[in-house]
Scaffold this active site. Structure first.
Site, PDB file in Angstrom:
ATOM      1  N   ARG A 111     -67.091 126.786  48.557  1.00 45.43           N
ATOM      2  CA  ARG A 111     -65.659 126.444  48.486  1.00 45.43           C
ATOM      3  C   ARG A 111     -65.315 125.280  49.414  1.00 45.43           C
ATOM      4  NH1 ARG A 111     -62.877 131.953  49.394  1.00 45.43           N
ATOM      5  NH2 ARG A 111     -60.972 130.848  48.910  1.00 45.43           N
TER       6      ARG A 111
ATOM      7  N   ASN B 244     -52.893 129.570  51.370  1.00 48.41           N
ATOM      8  CA  ASN B 244     -54.119 128.844  51.022  1.00 48.41           C
ATOM      9  C   ASN B 244     -54.884 128.422  52.268  1.00 48.41           C
ATOM     10  OD1 ASN B 244     -53.163 129.159  48.480  1.00 48.41           O
ATOM     11  ND2 ASN B 244     -52.485 127.043  48.224  1.00 48.41           N
ATOM     12  N   ILE B 245     -56.198 128.307  52.074  1.00 49.78           N
ATOM     13  CA  ILE B 245     -57.058 127.932  53.192  1.00 49.78           C
ATOM     14  C   ILE B 245     -57.682 126.560  52.952  1.00 49.78           C
ATOM     15  CG2 ILE B 245     -57.509 130.342  53.798  1.00 49.78           C
ATOM     16  CD1 ILE B 245     -60.239 130.119  52.438  1.00 49.78           C
TER      17      ILE B 245
ATOM     18  N   HIS C 213     -53.443 132.644  56.180  1.00 52.12           N
ATOM     19  CA  HIS C 213     -54.751 133.277  55.989  1.00 52.12           C
ATOM     20  C   HIS C 213     -55.896 132.454  56.567  1.00 52.12           C
ATOM     21  CE1 HIS C 213     -52.946 135.706  52.389  1.00 52.12           C
ATOM     22  NE2 HIS C 213     -52.609 136.216  53.559  1.00 52.12           N
TER      23      HIS C 213
ATOM     24  N   CYS D 213     -68.045 135.298  71.116  1.00 55.18           N
ATOM     25  CA  CYS D 213     -67.100 134.886  72.165  1.00 55.18           C
ATOM     26  C   CYS D 213     -65.692 134.644  71.621  1.00 55.18           C
ATOM     27  CB  CYS D 213     -67.603 133.650  72.907  1.00 55.18           C
ATOM     28  SG  CYS D 213     -67.507 132.129  71.948  1.00 55.18           S
TER      29      CYS D 213
ATOM     30  N   CYS E 297     -72.180 129.800  72.690  1.00 54.36           N
ATOM     31  CA  CYS E 297     -72.912 131.017  73.076  1.00 54.36           C
ATOM     32  C   CYS E 297     -73.971 131.416  72.049  1.00 54.36           C
ATOM     33  CB  CYS E 297     -71.929 132.169  73.292  1.00 54.36           C
ATOM     34  SG  CYS E 297     -71.338 132.898  71.763  1.00 54.36           S
TER      35      CYS E 297
ATOM     36  N   SER F  19     -49.351 134.965  43.117  1.00 52.86           N
ATOM     37  CA  SER F  19     -49.183 136.150  42.262  1.00 52.86           C
ATOM     38  C   SER F  19     -48.299 137.194  42.949  1.00 52.86           C
ATOM     39  CB  SER F  19     -50.550 136.752  41.928  1.00 52.86           C
ATOM     40  OG  SER F  19     -51.254 137.029  43.121  1.00 52.86           O
TER      41      SER F  19
ATOM     42  N   MET G 271     -46.836 129.896  36.480  1.00 47.77           N
ATOM     43  CA  MET G 271     -47.191 129.819  35.060  1.00 47.77           C
ATOM     44  C   MET G 271     -46.677 131.022  34.294  1.00 47.77           C
ATOM     45  SD  MET G 271     -48.926 127.077  34.629  1.00 47.77           S
ATOM     46  CE  MET G 271     -49.877 127.203  33.142  1.00 47.77           C
TER      47      MET G 271
HETATM   48  C1  BJW Z   1     -49.865 128.585  38.820  1.00 48.44           C
HETATM   49  C2  BJW Z   1     -50.642 127.557  38.355  1.00 48.44           C
HETATM   50  C3  BJW Z   1     -50.014 126.337  38.220  1.00 48.44           C
HETATM   51  C4  BJW Z   1     -51.899 129.219  38.401  1.00 48.44           C
HETATM   52  N1  BJW Z   1     -48.708 126.239  38.536  1.00 48.44           N
HETATM   53  N2  BJW Z   1     -48.593 128.465  39.127  1.00 48.44           N
HETATM   54  C5  BJW Z   1     -49.027 147.112  51.562  1.00 48.44           C
HETATM   55  C6  BJW Z   1     -49.095 147.609  50.287  1.00 48.44           C
HETATM   56  C7  BJW Z   1     -50.294 147.565  49.587  1.00 48.44           C
HETATM   57  C8  BJW Z   1     -51.446 147.017  50.157  1.00 48.44           C
HETATM   58  C9  BJW Z   1     -51.365 146.538  51.421  1.00 48.44           C
HETATM   59  C10 BJW Z   1     -50.164 146.588  52.118  1.00 48.44           C
HETATM   60  N3  BJW Z   1     -50.391 146.030  53.334  1.00 48.44           N
HETATM   61  C11 BJW Z   1     -51.681 145.623  53.407  1.00 48.44           C
HETATM   62  C12 BJW Z   1     -52.298 145.937  52.267  1.00 48.44           C
HETATM   63  C13 BJW Z   1     -53.737 145.672  51.970  1.00 48.44           C
HETATM   64  C14 BJW Z   1     -53.990 144.225  51.554  1.00 48.44           C
HETATM   65  C15 BJW Z   1     -53.233 143.938  50.251  1.00 48.44           C
HETATM   66  O1  BJW Z   1     -52.217 143.290  50.214  1.00 48.44           O
HETATM   67  N4  BJW Z   1     -53.771 144.399  49.147  1.00 48.44           N
HETATM   68  C16 BJW Z   1     -53.150 144.159  47.833  1.00 48.44           C
HETATM   69  C17 BJW Z   1     -54.104 143.375  46.945  1.00 48.44           C
HETATM   70  C18 BJW Z   1     -52.730 145.460  47.241  1.00 48.44           C
HETATM   71  N5  BJW Z   1     -53.564 143.299  52.600  1.00 48.44           N
HETATM   72  C19 BJW Z   1     -54.316 143.036  53.644  1.00 48.44           C
HETATM   73  O2  BJW Z   1     -55.388 143.597  53.798  1.00 48.44           O
HETATM   74  C20 BJW Z   1     -53.806 142.042  54.657  1.00 48.44           C
HETATM   75  N6  BJW Z   1     -53.923 142.617  55.951  1.00 48.44           N
HETATM   76  C21 BJW Z   1     -53.009 143.444  56.478  1.00 48.44           C
HETATM   77  O3  BJW Z   1     -51.948 143.668  55.930  1.00 48.44           O
HETATM   78  O4  BJW Z   1     -53.370 143.982  57.688  1.00 48.44           O
HETATM   79  C22 BJW Z   1     -52.722 145.193  58.093  1.00 48.44           C
HETATM   80  C23 BJW Z   1     -53.515 146.319  57.439  1.00 48.44           C
HETATM   81  C24 BJW Z   1     -54.832 146.482  57.760  1.00 48.44           C
HETATM   82  C25 BJW Z   1     -55.553 147.521  57.145  1.00 48.44           C
HETATM   83  C26 BJW Z   1     -54.949 148.335  56.207  1.00 48.44           C
HETATM   84  C27 BJW Z   1     -53.609 148.118  55.865  1.00 48.44           C
HETATM   85  C28 BJW Z   1     -52.886 147.106  56.514  1.00 48.44           C
HETATM   86  C29 BJW Z   1     -54.657 140.800  54.694  1.00 48.44           C
HETATM   87  C30 BJW Z   1     -54.597 140.032  53.421  1.00 48.44           C
HETATM   88  C31 BJW Z   1     -55.513 138.813  53.517  1.00 48.44           C
HETATM   89  C32 BJW Z   1     -55.690 138.149  52.163  1.00 48.44           C
HETATM   90  N7  BJW Z   1     -56.806 137.300  52.232  1.00 48.44           N
HETATM   91  C33 BJW Z   1     -57.145 136.499  51.060  1.00 48.44           C
HETATM   92  C34 BJW Z   1     -58.525 135.851  51.307  1.00 48.44           C
HETATM   93  C35 BJW Z   1     -58.394 134.689  52.285  1.00 48.44           C
HETATM   94  C36 BJW Z   1     -59.651 133.969  52.459  1.00 48.44           C
HETATM   95  C37 BJW Z   1     -60.178 133.370  51.166  1.00 48.44           C
HETATM   96  O5  BJW Z   1     -59.470 132.674  50.422  1.00 48.44           O
HETATM   97  O6  BJW Z   1     -61.347 133.595  50.887  1.00 48.44           O
HETATM   98  O7  BJW Z   1     -56.155 135.528  50.810  1.00 48.44           O
HETATM   99  S1  BJW Z   1     -57.148 137.465  49.568  1.00 48.44           S
HETATM  100  C38 BJW Z   1     -56.498 136.220  48.532  1.00 48.44           C
HETATM  101  O8  BJW Z   1     -55.214 136.589  47.996  1.00 48.44           O
HETATM  102  C39 BJW Z   1     -56.273 135.018  49.433  1.00 48.44           C
HETATM  103  C40 BJW Z   1     -54.959 134.513  48.949  1.00 48.44           C
HETATM  104  O9  BJW Z   1     -54.321 133.738  49.948  1.00 48.44           O
HETATM  105  C41 BJW Z   1     -54.217 135.769  48.611  1.00 48.44           C
HETATM  106  C42 BJW Z   1     -53.049 135.586  47.671  1.00 48.44           C
HETATM  107  O10 BJW Z   1     -53.452 135.119  46.434  1.00 48.44           O
HETATM  108  P1  BJW Z   1     -52.559 134.029  45.703  1.00 48.44           P
HETATM  109  O11 BJW Z   1     -52.504 132.810  46.521  1.00 48.44           O
HETATM  110  O12 BJW Z   1     -51.290 134.623  45.289  1.00 48.44           O
HETATM  111  O13 BJW Z   1     -53.503 133.664  44.458  1.00 48.44           O
HETATM  112  P2  BJW Z   1     -53.682 134.399  43.056  1.00 48.44           P
HETATM  113  O14 BJW Z   1     -54.947 133.899  42.477  1.00 48.44           O
HETATM  114  O15 BJW Z   1     -53.531 135.855  43.169  1.00 48.44           O
HETATM  115  O16 BJW Z   1     -52.439 133.895  42.197  1.00 48.44           O
HETATM  116  C43 BJW Z   1     -52.314 132.575  41.720  1.00 48.44           C
HETATM  117  C44 BJW Z   1     -50.962 132.457  41.057  1.00 48.44           C
HETATM  118  O17 BJW Z   1     -50.764 131.114  40.700  1.00 48.44           O
HETATM  119  C45 BJW Z   1     -50.824 133.276  39.761  1.00 48.44           C
HETATM  120  O18 BJW Z   1     -49.575 133.956  39.765  1.00 48.44           O
HETATM  121  C46 BJW Z   1     -50.852 132.225  38.667  1.00 48.44           C
HETATM  122  O19 BJW Z   1     -50.031 132.580  37.534  1.00 48.44           O
HETATM  123  C47 BJW Z   1     -50.274 131.041  39.397  1.00 48.44           C
HETATM  124  N8  BJW Z   1     -50.709 129.745  38.881  1.00 48.44           N
HETATM  125  N9  BJW Z   1     -51.935 128.079  38.118  1.00 48.44           N
HETATM  126  C48 BJW Z   1     -48.050 127.356  38.972  1.00 48.44           C
HETATM  127  N10 BJW Z   1     -50.689 125.279  37.744  1.00 48.44           N
HETATM  128 ZN    ZN Z   2     -69.488 131.907  70.850  1.00 43.36          ZN
END
Ligand code: BJW
Ligand code: ZN
Length: 267
Positions: A72, A105-106, A122, A133, A175, A214, A239
């Site tokens: 990536r 986004n990252i 994120h 460390c 380290c 999403s 979308m």
């Molecule tokens: C277009 C388009 C175009 C396409 N024009 N539009 C409460 C309730 C339920 C669950 C939880 C909760 N609290 C916490 C959770 C657990 C979890 C969570 O949310 N799970 C759900 C899936 C249910 N959350 C976490 O674990 C978070 N931590 C946390 O809350 O800590 C406290 C805790 C700890 C332990 C237990 C409970 C609580 C951390 C979340 C970190 C997310 N990390 C990621 C990976 C980052 C690194 C990487 O990229 O590799 O972040 S996951 C991934 O999803 C990434 C994204 O930033 C994130 C969001 O996705 P995004 O950006 O919305 O992308 P898509 O692909 O889903 O959507 C794209 C959209 O674009 C679509 O709608 C398309 O239609 C649209 N689109 N083309 C306009 N041209």
């Molecule tokens: Zn280190």
């Protein structure tokens, strides 16, 4: 009854707004050629992206997870911001209002487009964190370490090549500890300072634009609904409808590279 795609009504509100928060997700970078997290683009080899974005996956197989992030990083280094990123950056550059980007986004493409006031919820593909460390460092090397050169292709490898030994994966310059990508994986807490800064901006804004997410990943998924709850207009650009769309004042459907520049054009 008001329509959610009423562009003239949006423009009236937009013209008067003094503090705009943009909450963006993977969809804003889709037209730059970066796959979204969910949906058909969200696969690497046979894995769903969300299966590799956990500390458990990293602990089990750091070589595999590093290959995924290396792929990536290298991909993003070849991509450019698109008109949606640019129009958000131009809005900030006009200087007639406060503009804050809160991005999930990252990929750093908001900053590449010229946005200055960016909160990365994120983390970043181009930062590492030492597991020993804790040091966080910016790193844009390509490849990030010699052993990852030529690795990480998204096609299925049969048979899979040998894992890269841990001592050949990215290591800390201070380290020698194992480095991980400085990103927030599922089950991990977001950085408290980052979360606090985002919270302040969301509390103070008078318009919120939700672009290409999403709205299913927490805590980011509750940000815009919370803004809407205090009576502040929220406009979604996607979308397709999302689980949060019905809570927002506006929903503009279509590719955000077209809809966002159109909405942010001041006549
Ligand atoms: C277009 C388009 C175009 C396409 N024009 N539009 C409460 C309730 C339920 C669950 C939880 C909760 N609290 C916490 C959770 C657990 C979890 C969570 O949310 N799970 C759900 C899936 C249910 N959350 C976490 O674990 C978070 N931590 C946390 O809350 O800590 C406290 C805790 C700890 C332990 C237990 C409970 C609580 C951390 C979340 C970190 C997310 N990390 C990621 C990976 C980052 C690194 C990487 O990229 O590799 O972040 S996951 C991934 O999803 C990434 C994204 O930033 C994130 C969001 O996705 P995004 O950006 O919305 O992308 P898509 O692909 O889903 O959507 C794209 C959209 O674009 C679509 O709608 C398309 O239609 C649209 N689109 N083309 C306009 N041209
Ligand atoms: Zn280190």
């Amino acid at each position: 009854m008001s329509r959610q795609d009423d562009m003239p009504a949006f423009k009236e509100i937009f013209k008067a707004a003094k503090h705009v928060v943009v909450l963006s997700g993977a969809g804003i970078s889709a037209e730059s050629g970066i796959p979204t997290f969910r949906g058909s683009g969200g696969f690497w080899r046979s894995y769903k992206s969300q299966d590799l974005a956990t500390f458990g996956a990293f602990r089990r197989d750091p070589s595999l997870v590093w290959e995924f992030y290396h792929y990536r990083r290298e991909l993003v280094l070849t991509k450019k911001p698109n008109p949606a990123h640019h129009s958000v950056a131009e809005l900030e550059a006009r200087g007639d209002r406060k503009v804050t980007v809160i991005t999930q986004n990252i990929d750093g493409l908001h900053q590449s487009a010229g946005s200055k006031n960016v909160i990365e919820l994120h983390g970043s593909l181009f930062k590492t964190r030492c597991l020993s460390c804790g040091q966080v460092q910016e790193n844009r090397s390509s490849p990030i370490c010699p052993a990852l050169h030529g690795r990480g292709a998204p096609e299925l490898e049969t048979p899979r090549r040998d894992c890269i030994p841990e001592d050949k994966l990215p290591r800390c310059s201070d380290c020698s500890g194992l480095l991980r990508p400085h990103v927030v994986w599922f089950g991990e807490n977001l950085d408290k300072q980052v979360l606090d800064r985002a919270g302040e901006e969301l509390e103070q804004c008078d318009l919120c634009l939700v672009i290409g997410t999403s709205s299913v990943v927490y805590p980011a998924a509750m940000f815009a609904p919370q803004v809407a709850e205090r009576g502040v207009p929220v406009a979604e650009f996607n979308m397709e409808p999302t689980p949060a769309s019905h809570q927002f004042t506006f929903h503009f459907e279509g590719p955000c590279g077209t809809t966002v520049p159109e909405a942010l054009k001041l006549d």
